[in-house]
Scaffold this active site. Structure first.
Site, PDB file in Angstrom:
ATOM      1  N   ASP A 452       0.851  -1.186   0.000  1.00 47.92           N
ATOM      2  CA  ASP A 452       0.000   0.000   0.000  1.00 47.92           C
ATOM      3  C   ASP A 452       0.889   1.239   0.000  1.00 47.92           C
ATOM      4  O   ASP A 452       2.089   1.151   0.231  1.00 47.92           O
ATOM      5  CB  ASP A 452      -0.874   0.023   1.264  1.00 47.92           C
ATOM      6  CG  ASP A 452      -1.957  -1.036   1.223  1.00 47.92           C
ATOM      7  OD1 ASP A 452      -2.390  -1.387   0.123  1.00 47.92           O
ATOM      8  OD2 ASP A 452      -2.362  -1.514   2.299  1.00 47.92           O
ATOM      9  N   ASP A 748      -4.637  -3.247   5.012  1.00 49.59           N
ATOM     10  CA  ASP A 748      -5.108  -2.756   6.312  1.00 49.59           C
ATOM     11  C   ASP A 748      -6.624  -2.790   6.463  1.00 49.59           C
ATOM     12  O   ASP A 748      -7.131  -2.792   7.579  1.00 49.59           O
ATOM     13  CB  ASP A 748      -4.600  -1.333   6.571  1.00 49.59           C
ATOM     14  CG  ASP A 748      -4.963  -0.373   5.443  1.00 49.59           C
ATOM     15  OD1 ASP A 748      -5.761  -0.760   4.568  1.00 49.59           O
ATOM     16  OD2 ASP A 748      -4.442   0.758   5.426  1.00 49.59           O
TER      17      ASP A 748
END
Length: 1017
Positions: A452, A748
């Site tokens: 990410d 996440d």
């Protein structure tokens, strides 16, 4: 509180002139009383008495009304404390039965909150006294863990080994025959020595396994320690799940785990997955009317809300379930499985050799070719006593069994356990919590890491640095030029369409913001720059409907009603270009609404692109006043865009360069704008030049629309995928795995769970990651930092490298010991190493050797090699080269000593055997240094970084001196003089220059075993 009229009529009242007596009250008319002086005094006393009684009655009435409306400042209700057992049982029963009737009998969630002295808005008081009383009354939010396995369990488990049992039987028989023949004083040595040696092996193995078990147990506690948001004394706090108490108000958002059993207070679109408890995969819609019950262990899959904690710990079904589950780590990793096969193969070969030695020794014994230490034949036909025959046979069996013990490399699985446990402990210090052991190994083979952007490559410390209203940029703090009506709309869009919150202890204190970094940044901007009063906004508006943000739609919406005017407003917030597409008009700074034509739209898009190219995250706001209670998604009025800056983490560029050096590709997958993604990728070094080709930078929609053939052709060239959804990330991982890549992926969000599970190694974020994401992962990155991902990559390679070191060391000992005993037994009918000596060698090799070599820390030189291929053999050509020459050297030297040692040293047989034993052990000590570096010639590099290695080597040498010089009866040795010790040390030390020379010999890249397979075919 209503008053009783009957009581009112008899209550004394004071009344002045002109008061009406019709009410039936007892009235004292002061003006009409004309009395003498004594009677005046009586009258004054009478008035004072009635005045006091009336005042006391009034105070009681006020206090009585107040205590029902105001939360008791002492915390939990005294009545609840006195009768807490019954009330607790009612609450527990209600939660377990999920009984709505029961809930209504208890007065609903608000009445239960009042009874528990908890305010649905501000929560409990939450000081130490209040928390202690609640824990005492309702228990703690902890479950009874099954006790970890005791030390005795591991001792018994070690004793179950078949070879250990056979050795103990042999030791017992040897002990019995020895005592019978030579008496207790001298006869216990042989059998007793074997017993003590076996005991040492068992104890060291049990201690090692016990320590690893405790370590895994402690790590499981860390992984269970989930952080939860609660409201206490009006302030939102981040606390451990174990600190939750009955009466707490818990804030829930997507991905959270329900920390205890509770009741729904308020929220929007809250859906919970209770499959862990019920087995039903469909999420449950939580609401006040039909399903207000929230069960511990459930996961929030959509929406947000708040709950009142009703029961905790062992009073919940989740607590009862978890207390019955063992937390022992019985996972068998792929490397352990491969080593078990290797151990089995070597064990079979060793057993075959041991059986051959047994047969040879038995034949020689019964044919009268075996002599004792005095030169006498041990077997002389019928003249030999039965006890002597049994003693001789037992001795031969014990030697054969001991050869099996040495031959079977039981230290290999132990070495894996040790290195994994050690790595897990050290990785915790490097901000990585391992949830699955196999992930440590797999990271050593990773070829691609998909990461990410936000919080991993960047610092996750966002701040609004630019603001554009409509088409016009608002520079600096010039918000005064904006129409107050527009400011009010922005206040609505920020305060009422957010999951973040603001807390101020008093009017003079600084505000505290809680929530996601993006939400906190926008909220902080609105409060500090636009003077927004969050509490006032909440009181002035009613939220009618909410559509929560998700990474698929990349937007969130809220339908609100202004209480003073009874008007409804739809507000949307999200990715700038997506919000812009939903708009047909825009506001200017004067408050005028203007049509958003094509030129205007291009102008706004140009500003968004300009902000994105500066690595800013662009969040837009839109609004529309509606006359119906529907959250519409089109023909909105565009308010403006904020640009949020999130700087790159320090050291990320160097970490990515290190990955590139290690032949590991990095791909950035983000939901941000493609220009923002490109700017960050250039800053971090993922993209190496500003002239990026179309094959390196794609958007999620473009990637998912590729044909299968195009996707498989282009996927390896893609470095950045922007505006991607969780399904795009999942598709990327599946495609990479089809190409044969070993993929690690960071995530996440709750929607990242499928990708984390699909990846070879799932890496969840510890700070911003949801509980759903963490549970789907293999490793949790505690600091959300990409540098920690690189650290895990190093540890993965280190685990594999440490195991290979130990394999090389152990196989050298195995081969040397087996060949020496086999040749000696076949040629002379004797083995130079006794059972006790072989058990000591086994202890050095299996346990101490594993501890010494399996605990090396990772070095940067591990990143100079390509990833470890899954099909790569455990024993490489380099290892075969090293161990073959070392084993050959040891066999040559020791067999020379076996056959010529007596004449060389001109001493007794026992002295010769002691020199062989001493030289053999010292060879292993020096060879431990050689095993530290498989390819490098300098085996001492970084030696002081692993102090445990030095301590083990020192301890081995000291114990060896004791074995030879002091424990002669036990080890069957003879004292050596300084010259003999020097000869032993020199012979052993020659393995160092030998290793240096051997490492100069080149080896082919193709594994040796492949040549054998080719020859067979």
């Amino acid at each position: 509180m209503s008053q009783n009229p009957a009581n009112m009529s008899t209550r004394p009242r004071l009344r002045g002139p002109g008061s009406s007596p019709e009410s039936g009250e007892v009235v004292l008319e002061l003006s009409s009383l004309k009395l003498r002086e004594p009677r005046k005094r009586w009258r004054s006393a009478f008035i004072a008495i009635y005045f006091t009684r009336a005042l006391r009655s009034l105070v009681r009435e006020i206090i009585g009304n107040t205590t029902e409306a105001v939360v008791n400042v002492k915390g939990i209700d005294e009545n609840v404390m006195e009768d807490s057992s019954d009330y607790r049982k009612k609450l527990i029963s209600m939660m377990k039965d999920k009984g709505l009737d029961h809930l209504h009998e208890l007065g609903g969630a608000e009445r239960i909150a009042a009874k528990l002295k908890s305010n649905p808005e501000t929560g409990i008081r939450g000081d130490e006294e209040d928390l202690a009383r609640r824990r005492s009354a309702f228990g703690e939010n902890k479950y009874h863990r099954p006790p970890p396995k005791s030390f005795l369990y591991f001792v018994v488990d070690s004793l179950k080994d078949l070879t250990i049992i056979i050795l103990l039987v042999c030791a017992s028989l040897s002990l019995a025959f020895g005592i019978k023949e030579e008496g207790p004083r001298e006869g216990w040595y042989d059998g007793g020595s074997i017993s003590i040696a076996v005991f040492m092996v068992v104890m060291v193995s049990a201690i090692t396994n016990f320590r690893q078990s405790r370590q895994f147990h402690e790590l499981s506690k860390v992984s269970d320690n989930i952080q939860i948001d609660v409201v206490r004394n009006g302030r939102q706090q981040h606390i451990s799940i174990f600190d939750i108490v009955v009466g707490d108000v818990v804030s829930l958002k997507i991905g959270d785990q329900i920390p205890a059993d509770g009741l729904f207070l308020d929220g929007h679109s809250l859906q919970v997955d209770e499959s862990s408890m019920t087995g039903e995969s469909d999420p449950i819609e939580i609401n006040k009317e039909s399903h207000p019950f929230l069960v511990s262990g459930g996961k929030v899959v959509d929406g947000y809300g708040r709950m009142l904690v009703i029961s905790v710990g062992m009073n919940t079904a989740w607590g009862e379930l978890m207390s019955s589950i063992s937390h022992d780590n019985n996972e068998v990793t792929p490397l352990q499985s491969r080593l078990s096969k290797l151990t089995s193969a070597i064990g079979k070969a060793g057993s075959l050799i041991a059986f051959f030695v047994l047969v040879v020794l038995l034949v020689r014994f019964f044919t009268g070719n075996t002599v004792d230490e005095n030169g006498k034949r041990q077997y002389i036909g019928k003249k030999t006593k039965i006890d002597d025959i049994m003693n001789g046979v037992v001795h031969i069996i014990s030697v054969a069994v001991t050869i099996i013990v040495v031959a079977i490399p039981e230290g290999l699985p132990l070495a894996v356990t040790l290195t994994l446990a050690y790595s897990m402990k050290r990785m915790m210090a490097d901000h990585a919590m391992v949830r699955r052991l196999s992930a440590c190994e797999t990271m050593g083979s990773a070829t691609i890491i998909c990461t990410d952007k936000t919080g991993t490559l960047t610092m996750n410390q966002m701040k609004v640095v630019e603001f554009t209203l409509g088409k016009e940029a608002i520079l600096g703090n010039k918000v005064a030029v904006i129409n107050p009506g527009i400011i009010e709309l922005i206040h609505q869009g920020v305060a009422l369409n957010t999951t973040a919150s603001v807390y101020k202890a008093d009017s003079s204190s600084e505000p505290e913001f809680s929530g996601s970094p993006t939400e906190k940044a926008i909220l902080s901007w609105a409060v500090m720059e636009l003077n927004m009063d969050m509490a006032k906004m909440k009181l002035s508006y009613e939220i009618l409907h909410v559509e929560t943000f998700n990474s698929q739609k990349k937007r969130s919406g809220a339908l609100v009603k202004k209480k003073s005017t009874n008007t409804a407003h739809a507000h949307w917030k999200g990715a700038a270009e997506i919000i812009l597409r939903m708009c047909s008009k825009y506001y200017d700074k004067s408050g005028a609404v203007k049509t958003l034509d094509e030129d205007d739209r291009k102008a706004v898009l140009h500003k968004i692109e300009a902000m994105a190219s500066q690595a800013l995250r662009c969040i837009a706001f839109a609004h529309l006043e509606v006359d119906h209670q529907t959250l519409i998604e089109e023909k909105l009025i565009f308010l403006g865009v904020v640009g949020l800056k999130d700087p790159c983490r320090v050291g990320v560029k160097e970490a990515i360069d290190l990955c590139r050096r290690a032949k590991v590709k990095i791909k950035m997958i983000t939901g941000d704008n493609i220009l923002t993604a490109k700017a960050i990728a250039l800053e971090c070094g993922i993209l190496e030049s500003s002239t990026v080709t179309d094959s390196e930078l794609v958007e999620g929609v473009q990637f998912r629309n590729f044909s299968y053939e195009d996707r498989m052709e282009k996927i390896c060239q893609i470095k950045v995928m922007a505006r991607s959804s969780p399904s795009d990330k999942l598709l990327m991982i599946k495609s990479l795995k089809e190409k044969g890549e070993v993929v690690g992926v960071t995530g996440d969000g709750t929607n990242d769970a499928p990708a984390l599970k699909e990846a070879n190694v799932g890496l969840a974020m510890g700070i911003q990651g949801t509980e759903v994401a963490k549970e789907s992962s293999d490793i949790v990155i505690m600091d959300d930092n990409f540098k920690s991902v690189v650290s895990i990559l190093k540890w993965g390679r280190c685990v594999y490298n440490n195991i290979q070191k130990f394999i090389q060391f152990q196989l050298t000992v195995n081969i040397a010991a087996l060949i020496i005993n086999l040749v000696a037994a076949c040629s002379s009918g004797e083995v130079p190493l006794t059972a006790v000596q072989l058990l000591w060698v086994n202890l050095i090799m299996d346990t101490l050797g594993a501890l010494a070599l399996a605990t090396d820390r990772p070095t940067d030189e591990l990143m100079d090699k390509p990833p470890i291929g899954w099909n790569q053999p455990l024993i490489t050509n380099v290892m075969w080269r090293n161990l073959s020459f070392q084993a050959l050297y040891q066999v040559t030297v020791l067999l020379t000593l076996q056959f010529k040692g007596k004449s060389i040293f001109k001493g007794k047989e026992l002295v010769k055997n002691t020199i062989i034993f001493n030289t053999f052990v010292l060879c292993q000590v020096f060879n431990e240094f050689n095993a530290r570096k498989l390819e490098k010639k300098n085996v001492f590099q970084g030696i002081f970084r692993n102090r445990l290695f030095l301590w083990i080597v020192a301890a081995t040498i000291i114990l060896q001196v004791l074995m030879v010089e002091l424990l002669r009866k036990f080890a069957d040795t003879e004292r050596l003089n300084w010259t003999q010790w020097a000869i032993c040390v020199v012979i052993a030390a020659l393995s160092w220059p030998l290793a240096w020379v051997v490492k100069c010999i080149p080896v082919p890249e193709k594994p040796f075993l492949d040549y054998l397979k080719r020859t067979r075919s």
